[in-house]
Design a protein around this motif. Structure first.
Motif, PDB file in Angstrom:
ATOM      1  N   LEU A 133      -8.225   7.152  -8.597  1.00  0.00           N
ATOM      2  CA  LEU A 133      -8.425   7.705  -7.257  1.00  0.00           C
ATOM      3  C   LEU A 133      -8.506   9.227  -7.272  1.00  0.00           C
ATOM      4  O   LEU A 133      -8.969   9.832  -6.334  1.00  0.00           O
ATOM      5  CB  LEU A 133      -7.297   7.260  -6.326  1.00  0.00           C
ATOM      6  CG  LEU A 133      -7.473   5.853  -5.781  1.00  0.00           C
ATOM      7  CD1 LEU A 133      -6.182   5.347  -5.212  1.00  0.00           C
ATOM      8  CD2 LEU A 133      -8.550   5.821  -4.734  1.00  0.00           C
ATOM      9  N   PRO A 166      -3.767   8.116  -1.426  1.00  0.00           N
ATOM     10  CA  PRO A 166      -4.161   6.700  -1.416  1.00  0.00           C
ATOM     11  C   PRO A 166      -3.545   5.872  -2.535  1.00  0.00           C
ATOM     12  O   PRO A 166      -3.608   4.659  -2.475  1.00  0.00           O
ATOM     13  CB  PRO A 166      -5.687   6.748  -1.536  1.00  0.00           C
ATOM     14  CG  PRO A 166      -6.018   8.099  -2.001  1.00  0.00           C
ATOM     15  CD  PRO A 166      -4.924   8.999  -1.582  1.00  0.00           C
ATOM     16  N   ILE A 197       0.828  -1.203   0.000  1.00  0.00           N
ATOM     17  CA  ILE A 197       0.000   0.000   0.000  1.00  0.00           C
ATOM     18  C   ILE A 197       0.862   1.253   0.000  1.00  0.00           C
ATOM     19  O   ILE A 197       0.590   2.210  -0.720  1.00  0.00           O
ATOM     20  CB  ILE A 197      -0.952  -0.024   1.202  1.00  0.00           C
ATOM     21  CG1 ILE A 197      -2.044  -1.041   0.917  1.00  0.00           C
ATOM     22  CG2 ILE A 197      -1.566   1.345   1.441  1.00  0.00           C
ATOM     23  CD1 ILE A 197      -2.844  -1.407   2.100  1.00  0.00           C
ATOM     24  N   MET A 243      -0.627   0.366  -4.589  1.00  0.00           N
ATOM     25  CA  MET A 243      -1.302  -0.876  -4.934  1.00  0.00           C
ATOM     26  C   MET A 243      -1.280  -1.096  -6.430  1.00  0.00           C
ATOM     27  O   MET A 243      -1.596  -0.206  -7.204  1.00  0.00           O
ATOM     28  CB  MET A 243      -2.748  -0.819  -4.445  1.00  0.00           C
ATOM     29  CG  MET A 243      -2.918  -1.353  -3.054  1.00  0.00           C
ATOM     30  SD  MET A 243      -4.645  -1.467  -2.647  1.00  0.00           S
ATOM     31  CE  MET A 243      -5.009   0.214  -2.279  1.00  0.00           C
ATOM     32  N   MET A 299      -3.673   6.826   3.346  1.00  0.00           N
ATOM     33  CA  MET A 299      -5.024   6.744   2.829  1.00  0.00           C
ATOM     34  C   MET A 299      -5.688   8.120   2.830  1.00  0.00           C
ATOM     35  O   MET A 299      -6.505   8.431   1.973  1.00  0.00           O
ATOM     36  CB  MET A 299      -5.859   5.784   3.683  1.00  0.00           C
ATOM     37  CG  MET A 299      -5.518   4.342   3.486  1.00  0.00           C
ATOM     38  SD  MET A 299      -5.875   3.785   1.827  1.00  0.00           S
ATOM     39  CE  MET A 299      -4.265   3.410   1.225  1.00  0.00           C
ATOM     40  N   LEU A 300      -5.339   8.940   3.818  1.00  0.00           N
ATOM     41  CA  LEU A 300      -5.971  10.248   3.904  1.00  0.00           C
ATOM     42  C   LEU A 300      -5.424  11.215   2.865  1.00  0.00           C
ATOM     43  O   LEU A 300      -6.149  12.066   2.363  1.00  0.00           O
ATOM     44  CB  LEU A 300      -5.771  10.846   5.297  1.00  0.00           C
ATOM     45  CG  LEU A 300      -6.582  10.206   6.421  1.00  0.00           C
ATOM     46  CD1 LEU A 300      -6.169  10.773   7.757  1.00  0.00           C
ATOM     47  CD2 LEU A 300      -8.061  10.424   6.210  1.00  0.00           C
TER      48      LEU A 300
END
Lengths: 564, 353
Positions: A543, A530, A483, A487, A526-527
C-alpha cells in the motif's frame, strides 16, 4: 497545476471554520451533551468538554502544520485565529439556539448542550468565555507545535491516560472492589465521578515521566546495535501472558467476563473473515450468514423444543461445522467469477437472504420464525456444565487458541501463499498455475468454518438464537475490526476486537455512537493509514509502494486540498 | 468439436446451471399453480402491477446515481442509499413546517415542489461532500480501499442522521388532494401511485436529457471514457465528477419524496433496502447505462410486488410477502451469476468487475 498559496491568515480561518462545522456536528449528534455528565477530573472537567475542545485543538494544530514554516509569534497567532474561528462557529450555534427553537428539528440542541458550551454562565459572559477558550486553546496548539517531538508525545500520552482512567473510573472501582484493602486504596484515588484533581495531576506527571524516560531509552537504543532476544525470555513472555489470560475471569468478575466473551466471539469471527478478506482479498459483507448457520444448526440439533433431535453440544458441533463448510462452498461456487465490488454486494445479499429466511413463517416449523429457538444445549465436560460467562470464557479461549494457530500456520502454507497471490493479481496467479476455484472455495470454507464455530458458542452461551441477532451490523463489526487491526494481520484481529468490541461495552455512553464512530474510523483509516493499526508486513509494503520508490507520502499529499 | 466443448464445462458450471434451472422451474410451476387456482382477481393483479411500477420509478431514480457514478469512477457508491435517506428525512421537517404554516393543503403543488427542492438540495450536498471528503483522495488507491471507505461513509451518515434527527420514526404528512383514487376506465389508480409513476418518468426523462444533450452530459461521458484524455481536451475532471455526484444525489433526493408518498414514514434506516434494490436494478439493467437503470428498476419493482403472490404463493409458501426482499436479493445474485452485464449493458465485460 500550480496554484498560488492563499495567505496563512485566510487558511487559518478556513480550517477554523471547518473545525467549527465538525464541532457543531458533534454537538448536534449528541456527543457533547451525552458525555456532559461524565467527569474526567471531578468537578472540573467533563468528557463533554473534551469532546468540543478537541476539534478546536486538532484543527488549530492542522492549520499550523499546513501553513508551516512560520516565525514563532506568528505560529501562536495563527493557532489562536483558527481556534477563534472554531469557537465563533459554536458561539453562533448557541446564539441561534437562543432565538430559534432548533430542538424541533435537532433533539440534541438542548439547554444542557448550550450550558456545556458556555460553561454554564449567563449568555453574554458564556459566549465570551467560549470565544476566549477557543483563542487560548488555539494558541496552546501553536505552543504544542513548537515543542520538541519528544515533549509532544509525552504530553499526548499523559493526557490520553488521564482521560482514559477518568472515563473508566466506574469499571476500575468495580474491579478493584474485589481485591480487598487494595481496592480501598484505588477507590481513594477517585471521586464519585472521575478522578480527584490531585490524583489527576499525579497520574499526569507519572505517565509523562515514564513516557519521557522511555523515549530517551528508545533514542539511545536506536543508536546501539540491537541484540537478539534470548529464546527463554520469549517462552517466559508467552507463558506469562497465557497465565494472565487464564486468570482473567476470576480476577475481573462476571461483568468483564461477559465483555471478554463478546470480544472472544468477535476474535473468532475476525480470524475467519481475515482469511477471506485479508488473505484472499474477497470482500465478504454477508459474513453473518455463516455465524447464523452455525448457531441455527446448533439450535436445531440440540433444542428439544423443536423436537427433531436433542444431541449434546459436542455431538452437534461436527454437524454444525460441516453445515458451515458446505454453506461456504455453496456461496463460493456462484461468486467465483466475481471480483471486488460485485462480490461484496452479492455476499451482502446472501447474508440478508439467510436472515429473511430465518425470519419467515415459511421455515417457522424448522427454525422457529421470529421467536427463534430456545433451550439450546450447553457444552458439558464430564459432569461439569459450562454455563456462566466465566466458564464459557475458557471455551472461547481454547477455540481462539486452536483457530489462531490454524490461521497462523495457514498463512505461510502453500494455500496461504496462493490466497495472497490471488489477492494481488488474479490473472497472474492463474497463469502461474494456481487453481482459482479450489483456492477461493477453500478460503470461503475455512472462513465459514471459523464463523460457524463462533456461532455455535454464541448459541450455547445464550441457549437461544433469534433471527434479529443475525443482522448486517454483525458483518460490519467484524469487517471493521479486521480493517482497523490491519487486513491480513492476525495480531491485528486481536487488537481490533479489543478496541472496537470492548469499548462500547466498557463505556455506556459510547455505545450510542458506536456505529458513527466505526464509520468515521473506517473512512479515516482508509484515507490515512489503509494498512491498519497492526499491519501485515507484506500489505504495508504494497500500500505504500510509491513511498518506497519516490520517498514521498502519497496519501498525505492527496489529503491536501491545495496540492493536487 | 463436441468433445472440446464438453471438456470446457467444469463442475462449477454444472452446479450453477442446475441451481438456475431449479429456480426457473420453481418460478414457472408456482405461477401456473397460482393462476390455475384463480385465487387472485384481475383487479388485484392490476393493483399489484401499479404498486410495482410506482416502486420501480423510485428505484429508477435512485439507480441513476449508482449508474452515473459507476460509469464515471468504476466504483459502487455504497453510501448512495444514505444520500437517498438524507434528503427526504430532512424534507419531512420542511413538510411539517409547511403544514404548520397552513400551506400544505392550500397550495399543494407549490408545497410539493418546495419539499422536492429541499430534498434534492440536501441529498446533492451530501453526495458532493461525500465525494470531496471520502472518495477524491482515493481515486488511484487499490480497488478495495474506496469500497471500504464507502461502507464506512454509509454507516457514518446513517448514524449521523440518527443522532441529528433522533432515532424514532418520523411521519410524513398526507395531502388531502392525494388521498383516494382516480378511475381510468375500469381501473382504479391510487393518486399517490399515479403521482409517483408520472413524477419518476418525467424526472428520469429530464435527467436523461441532461446526460445526453447538455455540455455537462458530454463532459461526463467523456470523463467516463478516459479521464486523462478528457483532461487534455480541457475538461475539468474534478468538477465534472463532483457534478455527477450532485445530479445523482438530486435524483435520489427527489426519489425519496416519491418514496415518502408511497410509504409515509421517514427514519434513519430508510435508505438501506431501497438503496440495495436500486443497486440491483442498476445491475439488472446494465450498470453504467441510464435507460438500462430505468428498465431494470421497473422490472425489479414488478418482480417484487407481483412475485410473491405469483410464484411463491403457488409453491405453497405461507405469508409470501415476508419474502419480497429475499426475491430482490435473489434477483441480484442470479443476475450477477448468469448475466453480469445486465440486460442492456456491454461495458462490464471489458471492465471486468
Amino acid at each position: 497545476m500550480q496554484t498560488q498559496t492563499p495567505s496563512p491568515w485566510k487558511q487559518a480561518t478556513r480550517y477554523g471554520l471547518i473545525g467549527g462545522a465538525v464541532a457543531i456536528l458533534m454537538s448536534l449528534v449528541g456527543m457533547v451533551a451525552t458525555f456532559g455528565q461524565r467527569y474526567i477530573v471531578s468537578g472540573i472537567f467533563t468528557m463533554g468538554q473534551v469532546m468540543f475542545l478537541t476539534p478546536i485543538l486538532i484543527f488549530a494544530y492542522m492549520t499550523i502544520r499546513r501553513t508551516a514554516p512560520q516565525p514563532i509569534n506568528k505560529v501562536i497567532l495563527l493557532g489562536a485565529l483558527s481556534g477563534l474561528s472554531t469557537s465563533g462557529v459554536m458561539a453562533a450555534l448557541v446564539l441561534t439556539g437562543q432565538f430559534l427553537n432548533l430542538r424541533a428539528m435537532f433533539p440534541n440542541a438542548s439547554p444542557e448542550l448550550y450550558g456545556i458550551l458556555t460553561f454554564n454562565q449567563e449568555s453574554a459572559l458564556g459566549l465570551l468565555l467560549l470565544l476566549g477558550t477557543g483563542l487560548v486553546i488555539g494558541g496552546i496548539a501553536g505552543g504544542i507545535y513548537l515543542l520538541s517531538p519528544r515533549m509532544r508525545s509525552t504530553l499526548l500520552q499523559a493526557t490520553t491516560w488521564v482521560v482514559l482512567v477518568g472515563l473508566l473510573r466506574d469499571l476500575i472501582v468495580t474491579v478493584s472492589y474485589r481485591w480487598g484493602f487494595l481496592g480501598n486504596a484505588v477507590k481513594a484515588l477517585f471521586a464519585i465521578s472521575g478522578l480527584t484533581p490531585l490524583s489527576a495531576v499525579i497520574l499526569f506527571i507519572l505517565v509523562g515521566a515514564v513516557q519521557y524516560w522511555r523515549l530517551e531509552r528508545k533514542q539511545s537504543a536506536a543508536s546501539r546495535p540491537t541484540t537478539n532476544q534470548k529464546p527463554y525470555t520469549r517462552w517466559l513472555k508467552l507463558g506469562g501472558s497465557a497465565l494472565i489470560l487464564i486468570l482473567l475471569p476470576p480476577v475481573l468478575g462476571i461483568f468483564f467476563s461477559e465483555i471478554l466473551d463478546n470480544v472472544g466471539m468477535y476474535i473468532l469471527m475476525g480470524l475467519g473473515l481475515n482469511i477471506v478478506v485479508g488473505f484472499a482479498g474477497l470482500l465478504d459483507l454477508g459474513y453473518v450468514a455463516f455465524f447464523a448457520i452455525g448457531a441455527y444448526t446448533m439450535g436445531v440439533l440440540t433444542s428439544p423444543e423443536l423436537g427433531f433431535f436433542s444431541l449434546t453440544y459436542w455431538e452437534a458441533l461436527p454437524f454444525a461445522m460441516l453445515a458451515c463448510v458446505l454453506a461456504g462452498i455453496f456461496l463460493g461456487l456462484p461468486v467465483l467469477k466475481m471480483r471486488g465490488d460485485y462480490l461484496a454486494i452479492v455476499t451482502l445479499g446472501f447474508g440478508e437472504i439467510v436472515r429473511l429466511l430465518a425470519l419467515s413463517d415459511w421455515l417457522r416449523p424448522w427454525l422457529g420464525g421470529t421467536q427463534g429457538i430456545q433451550r439450546i444445549a450447553q457444552p458439558r465436560i464430564g459432569d461439569f456444565l459450562l454455563n456462566t460467562q466465566q466458564e464459557l470464557y475458557y471455551l472461547f479461549l481454547i477455540g481462539i487458541g486452536i483457530v489462531a494457530f490454524i490461521a497462523w500456520r495457514l498463512k505461510d502454507s502453500r494455500i496461504g501463499r496462493a490466497w495472497m497471490a490471488l489477492r494481488e493479481d488474479e490473472d497472474v496467479a492463474m497463469a502461474m498455475g494456481i487453481n482459482h476455484v479450489s483456492t477461493k472455495l477453500m478460503a470461503f470454507a475455512v472462513g465459514a468454518l471459523f464463523s460457524g464455530v463462533a456461532g455455535t458458542i454464541f448459541a450455547a452461551k445464550l441457549t437461544s438464537v433469534y433471527p434479529h441477532s443475525m443482522n448486517f451490523l454483525v458483518s460490519i463489526n467484524v469487517l471493521c475490526l479486521i480493517i482497523i487491526g490491519g487486513m491480513g494481520s492476525i495480531p491485528g484481529v486481536f487488537v481490533g476486537s479489543l478496541v472496537l468490541i470492548a469499548s462500547p461495552d466498557l463505556l455506556r455512553e459510547f455505545a450510542e455512537f458506536r456505529y458513527l464512530a466505526y464509520g468515521a474510523l473506517l473512512v479515516a483509516m482508509m484515507l490515512t493509514k489503509p494498512e491498519g493499526l497492526w499491519p501485515e508486513a507484506r500489505r504495508k509494503l504494497e500500500l505504500h509502494e510509491d513511498e518506497f520508490d519516490s520517498g514521498q507520502e502519497p496519501l498525505m499529499a492527496m489529503g491536501n486540498p491545495d496540492g493536487r | 468439436m463436441f468433445r472440446n466443448w464438453m471438456q470446457r464445462i467444469t463442475l462449477t458450471d454444472v452446479v450453477i446451471w442446475a441451481i438456475g434451472l431449479a429456480i426457473l422451474i420453481g418460478v414457472i410451476w408456482g405461477s401456473i399453480v397460482t393462476l390455475g387456482t384463480g385465487k387472485y382477481s384481475t383487479a388485484t393483479w392490476i393493483d399489484l402491477t401499479l404498486i410495482g411500477l410506482a416502486l420501480g420509478g423510485v428505484y429508477a431514480l435512485i439507480a441513476l446515481g449508482y449508474t452515473l457514478v459507476y460509469g464515471i469512477l468504476r466504483m459502487i457508491n455504497f453510501a448512495h442509499s444514505e444520500v437517498f435517506m438524507s434528503g427526504p428525512f430532512t424534507a419531512t421537517f420542511a413538510a411539517w413546517a409547511l403544514v404548520g404554516a397552513g400551506w400544505w393543503n392550500k397550495y399543494p403543488i407549490l408545497s410539493l415542489l418546495i419539499v422536492l427542492g429541499v430534498s434534492a438540495v440536501v441529498s446533492s450536498i451530501i453526495a458532493v461532500l461525500l465525494e470531496r471528503i471520502a472518495y477524491r483522495p482515493l481515486r488511484t488507491a487499490p480497488r478495495l480501499v474506496p469500497l471500504i471507505t464507502a461502507i464506512g461513509a454509509s454507516f457514518f451518515l446513517q448514524y449521523v442522521f440518527r443522532g441529528l434527527y433522533g432515532s424514532g420514526l418520523k411521519g410524513y404528512p398526507e395531502m388531502t388532494i392525494l388521498q383516494g383514487f382516480w378511475m381510468l376506465g375500469s381501473i382504479r389508480v391510487f393518486k399517490t401511485q399515479a403521482v409517483a409513476i408520472v413524477g419518476a418518468v418525467i424526472m428520469m426523462l429530464i435527467l436523461y436529457g441532461i446526460v445526453q444533450w447538455t455540455k455537462l452530459g458530454k463532459a461526463m461521458r467523456s470523463v467516463s471514457e478516459n479521464k486523462e484524455v478528457a483532461a487534455l481536451m480541457g475538461i475539468d475532471v474534478d468538477k465534472t465528477i463532483s457534478r455527477t455526484f450532485a445530479i445523482g444525489g438530486a435524483a435520489a433526493g427527489m426519489a425519496g419524496i416519491l418514496y415518502l408518498l408511497l410509504f409515509p414514514v421517514a427514519h434513519f434506516f430508510m435508505g438501506f433496502f431501497p438503496g440495495l434494490k436500486a443497486f440491483t436494478a442498476a445491475v439488472l439493467g446494465g450498470i453504467g447505462n441510464v435507460p438500462g437503470a430505468f428498465l431494470g428498476a421497473m422490472m425489479l419493482g414488478l418482480l417484487e410486488s407481483v412475485g410473491p403472490s405469483l410464484f411463491l404463493d403457488g409453491l405453497g409458501i405461507p405469508a409470501p410477502y415476508q419474502l419480497k426482499d429475499a426475491i430482490a436479493f435473489s434477483v441480484l445474485v442470479l443476475i450477477l451469476i448468469f448475466r453480469p452485464t445486465g440486460i442492456l449493458g456491454e461495458r462490464l465485460a471489458q471492465a471486468k468487475a
